[in-house]
Design a protein around this motif. Structure first.
Motif, PDB file in Angstrom:
ATOM      1  N   ASP A  64      40.903  33.407  47.504  1.00  0.00           N
ATOM      2  CA  ASP A  64      41.935  34.059  46.694  1.00  0.00           C
ATOM      3  C   ASP A  64      43.189  33.201  46.556  1.00  0.00           C
ATOM      4  N   SER A  88      43.628  41.167  44.771  1.00  0.00           N
ATOM      5  CA  SER A  88      43.663  41.066  46.222  1.00  0.00           C
ATOM      6  C   SER A  88      42.614  40.121  46.766  1.00  0.00           C
ATOM      7  N   HIS A 109      39.055  34.351  54.140  1.00  0.00           N
ATOM      8  CA  HIS A 109      40.151  35.077  54.781  1.00  0.00           C
ATOM      9  C   HIS A 109      39.654  36.473  55.121  1.00  0.00           C
ATOM     10  N   ASP A 166      38.451  43.336  51.091  1.00  0.00           N
ATOM     11  CA  ASP A 166      37.460  43.140  50.017  1.00  0.00           C
ATOM     12  C   ASP A 166      36.541  41.947  50.263  1.00  0.00           C
ATOM     13  N   HIS A 167      36.831  41.147  51.282  1.00  0.00           N
ATOM     14  CA  HIS A 167      36.010  39.957  51.577  1.00  0.00           C
ATOM     15  C   HIS A 167      35.142  40.115  52.824  1.00  0.00           C
ATOM     16  N   HIS A 214      48.405  33.393  50.406  1.00  0.00           N
ATOM     17  CA  HIS A 214      47.848  34.696  50.000  1.00  0.00           C
ATOM     18  C   HIS A 214      47.558  35.531  51.241  1.00  0.00           C
ATOM     19  N   HIS A 220      40.842  39.705  54.264  1.00  0.00           N
ATOM     20  CA  HIS A 220      41.169  40.926  53.523  1.00  0.00           C
ATOM     21  C   HIS A 220      39.934  41.811  53.406  1.00  0.00           C
TER      22      HIS A 220
END
Ligand SMILES: [Zn+2]
Ligand SMILES: [Zn+2]
Length: 223
Positions: free
Chosen positions: A149, A223, A55, A59-60, A130, A57
């Motif tokens: 996540d 997250s 995904h 942090d990814h 999510h 986000h």
């Protein structure tokens, strides 16, 4: 199969290096610390042929642009995650964290297809809730899932960010994850690996305990 996790950045996100026996491979969710990931890749001997994202986000995706350039490789994501990807710089500014460059997506992953990484076959499991367009990747021959996540050891993904929904997340986990054999190992985007059977029994979000306690406030895990 080669499978190596590297935990990166302020959100302690798990990036995974995957490869077949010949060393042909891919990076899953290189979220931050591009130089550290590149070093781990070098030490693993894996040739990175693609970057695959669960995904979009922050942090990814933080190290994606830099590593895609380094390996001259395509970046793959579900189409429904594109809008959030474009919003990551604003997200970063609001959170007061640094973010380099929004990566270009070379190809959208279709839910019915199978991704071939050398001799490995990754089946995308459509698991929104999510985040929009969230995918987990099932490597059936190895009995494992790179689960992003959606579900963690003892928790589930948070649903309070844009596009989040506890109802949708629970449906995703019930239909796409809990239908897999108990011994299937789960390698999540945060925290330690677990198994489907372990989470079925002990995860309070999945074993019915949370609803009995009147919980489900929708905050979920990291997250
Ligand atoms: Zn995350
Ligand atoms: Zn996330």
């Amino acid at each position: 199969m080669i499978l190596e996790g590297i935990t990166v950045g302020p959100f302690q996100e798990n990036c995974y290096i995957v490869g077949d026996e010949s060393g042909e491979g891919a990076l899953i969710d290189p979220g931050d610390e591009a130089a550290r990931i590149a070093l781990a890749v070098e030490q693993s001997g894996v040739e990175i042929g693609s970057i695959i994202l669960t995904h979009s986000h922050i942090d990814h995706v933080g190290a994606v642009a830099e590593l895609a350039e380094e390996y001259s490789c395509p970046v793959l994501l579900h189409a429904e995650a594109e809008e959030m990807l474009q919003a990551v710089p604003q997200q970063a500014a609001m959170m007061g964290v640094k973010f380099g460059k929004v990566p270009e997506i070379d190809r959208y992953i279709e839910t019915g297809e199978t991704l071939e990484v050398g001799g490995l076959r990754l089946r995308p499991l459509y698991t929104p809730g999510h985040a929009p367009g969230h995918l987990a990747f099932y490597v059936e021959a190895e009995g494992l899932v790179l689960s992003g996540d959606a579900v963690f050891a003892g928790s589930v993904g948070r649903v309070d960010l844009p596009g989040g929904s506890m109802e949708v997340l629970m449906k995703s986990i019930r239909e796409e994850i809990l239908t897999l054999p108990d011994e299937t190992r789960l390698y999540p985007g945060h925290g330690p690996a677990t198994t489907v059977g372990e989470e079925r029994v002990s995860n309070p979000f999945l074993n019915g305990q949370m609803s009995q306690m009147g919980g489900m406030d929708g905050t979920g895990g990291p997250s």
